[in-house]
Write an enzyme that holds these catalytic residues in place. Structure first.
Site, short mmCIF file in Angstrom:
data_model
loop_
_atom_site.label_atom_id
_atom_site.label_comp_id
_atom_site.label_asym_id
_atom_site.label_seq_id
_atom_site.Cartn_x
_atom_site.Cartn_y
_atom_site.Cartn_z
N GLY A 33 0.54 -1.12 -0.16
CA GLY A 33 -0.22 -0.20 0.16
C GLY A 33 0.87 1.14 0.06
O GLY A 33 2.18 1.12 -0.33
N ASN A 34 0.28 2.23 0.16
CA ASN A 34 0.84 3.57 0.10
C ASN A 34 0.25 4.68 1.31
O ASN A 34 -0.89 4.28 1.90
CB ASN A 34 1.10 4.33 -0.98
CG ASN A 34 -0.43 4.69 -1.97
OD1 ASN A 34 -0.97 5.41 -1.26
ND2 ASN A 34 -0.64 4.08 -2.87
N ARG A 35 0.63 5.73 1.40
CA ARG A 35 0.37 6.57 2.41
C ARG A 35 -0.58 7.80 2.12
O ARG A 35 -1.15 8.47 2.85
CB ARG A 35 1.45 7.40 2.99
CG ARG A 35 2.44 6.28 3.84
CD ARG A 35 3.59 7.17 4.58
NE ARG A 35 4.76 6.42 5.06
CZ ARG A 35 4.68 5.84 6.19
NH1 ARG A 35 3.90 5.90 6.89
NH2 ARG A 35 5.76 5.16 6.26
#
Ligand code: CTP
Ligand code: CA
Length: 229
Positions: A33-35
């Site tokens: 995932g990413n932020r």
């Protein structure tokens, strides 16, 4: 601005916005995932609705955000799900905005059962490229449809944020590109600008530092007059 003080310049316009970060599954319980918080896409959707648009928000993973009033939210997980949802809504949308943080890569294999640890070192995770959804939406663009992309750039020793933005606008082929200056060099390089709004016709509008709602308003100020209806 108070919603009743905003222009109603998106009345009769169907806007599709993607937001948040995609999650690329590895097994039933794990993902890459990413932020991304989704806040910028949320602001674009909320302001568009306040200015009279019919808004469909395709939401990947986000922070815990309140659904904007009058906005139709469709939840997706992975980049491939976001792609399907965006193509479906783009078939009727007048404006398509790709504000989502789409993972560039996904695991090659989706393992059917939870991966178990053993006494051995784990296998490396093989990755493959995700499709470029923005480029696909540009290729599938209907006559008169407006496509807006986003780019977050840091710039580096040889190339400025603005130069990277110009190159990305050309490469993607979208009508507008919102270029956000991010990272440590920001204050020095861009003074009080948070970024630029680049138009395919060559116009470059600086976007002053401010809230995501302010940036959303600046985007709609520029884009609304270019929408055919
Ligand atoms: N985007 C997309 N599909 C992808 C990757 C990005 O639609 N697989 C969209 C983003 O939503 C954004 C724009 O393309 O609107 C630019 O994303 P960005 O990550 O800045 O560009 P990339 O082409 O992925 O290039 P790089 O990450 O190497 O800078
Ligand atoms: Ca990327």
């Amino acid at each position: 601005a108070r919603p009743d003080a905003l222009p109603r310049d998106l009345e009769g316009v169907h806007v599709a916005v993607s937001a948040g970060g995609t999650r690329e599954p590895l097994d039933p319980v794990r993902y890459l995932g990413n932020r991304s918080s989704g806040r910028q896409g949320w602001a674009l959707a909320r302001v568009a609705a306040q200015r009279g648009a019919r808004v469909t928000l395709v939401a990947a993973h986000t922070a815990d955000l309140v659904t904007p009033a009058g906005v139709d939210v469709r939840r997706v997980g992975s980049a491939l799900e976001l792609r399907d949802a965006m193509h479906a809504v783009a078939a009727t949308a007048d404006v398509v905005v790709m504000a989502a943080a789409v993972a560039d890569f996904r695991p090659v294999d989706l393992v059917e059962h939870k991966i178990k640890k053993t006494d051995r070192d784990p296998d490396p995770v093989a990755l493959t490229r995700n499709p470029d959804i923005l480029a696909e939406l540009v290729a599938a663009r209907r006559p008169g449809q407006v496509v807006v992309g986003f780019a977050a750039e840091t710039g580096d020793a040889s190339t400025s944020v603005l130069e990277y933005g110009r190159a990305k606008l050309k490469r993607k082929g979208c009508d507008w590109l919102v270029v956000n200056a991010v990272g440590d060099g920001r204050a020095f390089e861009v003074e009080d600008n948070a970024g630029w709004l680049l138009s395919a016709d060559g116009a470059e509008t600086p976007i002053p530092h401010g809230s995501k709602a302010r940036l959303a308003s600046a985007v709609w100020d520029a884009v609304a007059p270019s929408v055919e209806r």
